[in-house]
Design a protein around this motif. Structure first.
Motif, PDB file in Angstrom:
ATOM      1  N   CYS A 128      -1.317  14.441  -7.709  1.00 13.18           N
ATOM      2  CA  CYS A 128      -1.293  13.579  -6.547  1.00 13.18           C
ATOM      3  C   CYS A 128      -0.912  14.642  -5.389  1.00 13.18           C
ATOM      4  N   ASN A 129       0.037  14.180  -4.532  1.00 16.07           N
ATOM      5  CA  ASN A 129       0.198  15.184  -3.322  1.00 16.07           C
ATOM      6  C   ASN A 129       1.556  15.822  -3.648  1.00 16.07           C
ATOM      7  N   ARG A 199      -2.845  11.378  -1.842  1.00 12.27           N
ATOM      8  CA  ARG A 199      -1.851  10.951  -1.149  1.00 12.27           C
ATOM      9  C   ARG A 199      -1.710   9.253  -1.530  1.00 12.27           C
ATOM     10  N   GLN A 200      -2.742   8.607  -1.267  1.00 10.80           N
ATOM     11  CA  GLN A 200      -2.761   7.114  -1.545  1.00 10.80           C
ATOM     12  C   GLN A 200      -2.304   6.795  -3.028  1.00 10.80           C
ATOM     13  N   HIS A 202      -0.043   8.381  -4.980  1.00 13.70           N
ATOM     14  CA  HIS A 202       1.211   8.561  -4.920  1.00 13.70           C
ATOM     15  C   HIS A 202       1.851   7.373  -4.308  1.00 13.70           C
ATOM     16  N   GLN A 203       1.323   7.132  -3.149  1.00 16.03           N
ATOM     17  CA  GLN A 203       2.006   5.766  -2.322  1.00 16.03           C
ATOM     18  C   GLN A 203       1.955   4.548  -3.264  1.00 16.03           C
ATOM     19  N   GLU A 204       0.713   4.356  -3.932  1.00  9.70           N
ATOM     20  CA  GLU A 204       0.562   3.224  -4.936  1.00  9.70           C
ATOM     21  C   GLU A 204       1.727   3.261  -5.854  1.00  9.70           C
ATOM     22  N   MET A 206       4.580   4.758  -6.106  1.00 12.99           N
ATOM     23  CA  MET A 206       5.790   4.729  -5.428  1.00 12.99           C
ATOM     24  C   MET A 206       6.222   3.055  -5.329  1.00 12.99           C
ATOM     25  N   GLN A 207       5.191   2.446  -4.718  1.00 16.65           N
ATOM     26  CA  GLN A 207       5.272   0.920  -4.510  1.00 16.65           C
ATOM     27  C   GLN A 207       5.439   0.209  -6.025  1.00 16.65           C
ATOM     28  N   ALA A 213      11.649   7.706  -2.573  1.00 17.29           N
ATOM     29  CA  ALA A 213      11.192   9.145  -2.455  1.00 17.29           C
ATOM     30  C   ALA A 213      12.122  10.122  -2.202  1.00 17.29           C
TER      31      ALA A 213
END
Length: 313
Positions: A128-129, A199-200, A202-204, A206-207, A213
């Motif tokens: 991911c990022n 990036r998306q 990674h956000q998914e 984390m959610q 973070a």
């Protein structure tokens, strides 16, 4: 007098741990943190490892003349550490695309002085990022890395991957290492590109996991792992945990404390006696383990290497 010469198993293991730590200091150069080459660039490699992957990479990138320093051993010294060399590199595994918390702690306190700073982040499935995450963390700590790259290796995330299957996958590690080695020889100044899709992703993640973070895998070992009756009290887990979460007690092995989720304890237990708990309410524990009978350590790294890198005695 005969009684005085007897020591308990715990005392013996503690002495062994002290010996291991001393050997780690002597062999890795922990007492010599300034290394400026004359006529030839001198490189210091900093690493964090649980299964040996990052130690192997650090050795390959460091070459014959580099000093290798274990981040858990440096953190154990306490306070800030000042490291000076012509080139300084760091190798660490990404967990949830983020650095281990011990690596975060280290980079915030360490004073690194070098003409060239580089980082290689190992991963097994999705990066991911991770490059951008490390760039942000290191910049906020006052360090700008000239080169940041990722390297795919065996994925040791036990809830999703069978280690017996992972070791059979050709991830072109030698070829990728050669490319990174060539980049470093040229002192290439480059950060691996990150896509919006990564990036998306990674956000998914984390959610879905509810992680912070700023803290990453800030978890407790006793909430995620269990020691089964297969344990013989050999003490390997005591020596390989970078946080020192394990100890031998009269009733057997006891674990408690902050956990990096490096899996050094699980992967290196010779009896496969440490396993994941299963909890359907926790996204990390929902599936238990893919194969509790399969474990992994990098084929080029010994158990003693892991002990020397991580022992907290």
């Amino acid at each position: 007098m005969e009684e005085d010469r007897k020591i308990t198993r715990r005392s013996a293991l503690k002495r062994m741990g002290l010996a291991i730590t001393g050997a780690a200091v002597a062999s890795s150069g922990l007492l010599s943190l300034t290394s400026c080459g004359k006529g030839k660039a001198r490189r210091i490699m900093l690493y964090f490892t649980g299964t040996g992957n990052c130690l192997y990479v650090a050795r390959q990138l460091g070459g014959a003349d580099a000093e290798l320093l274990s981040i858990p051993q440096l953190v154990k010294k306490g306070g800030s550490v000042e490291i000076e060399a012509d080139e300084i590199g760091i190798v660490y595994p990404i967990y949830g695309h983020m650095p281990p918390n011990m690596v975060r702690q280290f980079i915030r306190k360490a004073r690194l002085k070098a003409d060239y700073l580089f980082a290689v982040l190992t991963y097994g499935n999705r990066k991911c990022n991770a490059v951008e995450i490390w760039d942000d963390i290191s910049r906020s700590a006052g360090k700008r890395f000239d080169y940041i790259s990722t390297l795919i290796m065996v994925d040791n995330w036990l809830p999703n991957f069978d280690m017996n299957e992972q070791v059979l996958i050709d991830k072109h590690i030698p070829e990728n290492l050669r490319k990174i080695t060539a980049d470093l020889a040229e002192k290439k100044r480059w950060h691996e590109a990150v896509t919006e899709e990564e990036r998306q992703q990674h956000q998914e993640f984390m959610q879905r996991t509810g992680m912070d973070a700023e803290k990453g895998f800030a978890l407790r070992s006793e909430d995620y792992f269990t020691v089964t009756e297969a344990c013989i009290g050999c003490g390997v887990c005591v020596s390989v945990c970078p946080h020192g979460d394990y100890e031998l007690a009269p009733q057997g092995v006891r674990m408690q404390g902050d956990c990096e989720f490096c899996f050094a304890c699980i992967q290196n237990c010779p009896q496969k006696a440490i396993q994941f708990l299963k909890n359907e309410k926790d996204p990390l524990l929902r599936n238990g383990e893919k194969n509790p009978n399969a474990r992994y350590r990098n084929e080029h790294v010994s158990l003693m290497d892991i002990k020397m890198a991580n022992s907290q005695f």
